[in-house]
Motif scaffolding. Structure first.
Motif: not given
Ligand SMILES: [Zn+2]
Length: 308
Positions: A24-28
């Protein structure tokens, strides 16, 4: 507005759930860049997935077929260390398309960043260590194929050795690969990069930066790349769960600035990709990756001033 493009797609999320890889880090990171006013919506470009033809310049036909048809063996999936899914395959092709686009934008604008990718453990005939497709290698081969460049440099500061990069470009004099990593860490077998810097456990900011600078200096003396791909792993951070180095967030930002400074001084365009980051708090991993973009912004502004 940033002086370069950021490449991002919602499909980068590998949908891994509670896995140690925080996909989920990409979106964050995208959200944080917007919240902090580092980037605007218009700074982002959405990539197309790489074409199979692009992927096949790096990976074997048999491995690509297995990935696309869901016929990897259990052993092959175990080595990949992420659950196999349709989304995973789509995310990998998208990340490779993202690094291709980042490379193309970097050649045009001087800088670009893929808010994804950096899957440096992927090898021609298998995936491993959360990496199925080597997006950066796919991008380099595509840029070479298009005739935009001949010589590329990969600087990989992820805490883990860039074994996939080393295997793919091992005998290729057009690609200079530098990996600075913790020696006592995955992968156990480290095939030779052009330059390997094996660090002892627990190295901190000043020692790390001194060693990196010495090798960057020499690398740019020995080789004149037409593009630099920077694999900016967040996992040399002292609170990383899979890393054993002791860099602070400030030290990591200085690391980024150092790499960008060498590229800038040598007039080399830079395309960056994220790679790993497993801090106990995902928010810390996000902060480190966001700081890389801020460092690129500062370096790009400096080169614009110097060129004016
Ligand atoms: Zn890593």
């Amino acid at each position: 507005m940033l002086p370069f493009k950021l490449i991002y797609a919602d499909g980068y999320d590998l949908n891994l759930g509670a896995h140690v890889f925080p996909s989920q880090k990409f979106r964050m990171i995208r959200d944080r860049l917007l919240e902090q006013g580092i980037a605007e919506r218009s700074d982002f470009l959405v990539p197309e997935p790489a074409a199979d033809e692009d992927v096949l310049r790096v990976h074997s036909r048999e491995y690509v077929r297995k990935l696309k048809t869901g016929t990897l063996s259990e052993a092959e999936i175990a080595r990949l260390e992420v659950p196999y899914s349709r989304e995973l395959v789509e995310a990998c092709w998208l990340a490779a398309g993202g690094s291709i686009l980042a490379g193309q934008c970097a050649l045009r604008d001087g800088w670009a960043a893929n808010i994804g990718g950096g899957f440096h453990h992927a090898c021609p005939d298998h995936g491993e260590g959360f990496c199925a497709i080597h997006d950066v290698a796919v991008a380099i081969r595509r840029l070479q194929h298009d005739g935009g460049i001949r010589r590329a440099m990969v600087v990989d500061t992820d805490v883990h050795h860039g074994n996939g990069t080393a295997v793919i470009f091992g005998w290729d004099e057009t690609v200079f690969t530098l990996s600075i990593h913790q020696e006592n860490n995955y992968p156990f077998f480290k095939p030779p990069s052009t330059v390997d810097i094996d660090l002892q456990d627990g190295i901190g900011d000043d020692d790390y930066l001194g060693i990196l600078e010495k090798h960057l200096h020499k690398a740019f003396q020995d080789f004149a790349p037409q593009i630099l791909f920077y694999i900016a792993g967040a996992d040399p951070y002292r609170e990383d769960q899979l890393g054993g180095l002791a860099l602070t967030m400030e030290g990591l930002a200085r690391r980024d600035a150092l790499v960008f400074e060498y590229a800038r001084r040598n007039g080399v365009p830079v395309a960056s990709a994220l790679a790993g980051g497993y801090a106990r708090r995902v928010a810390d991993t996000v902060s480190i990756h966001v700081a890389t973009i801020a460092a690129a912004r500062d370096a790009a502004r400096q080169s614009a001033r110097a060129g004016a």
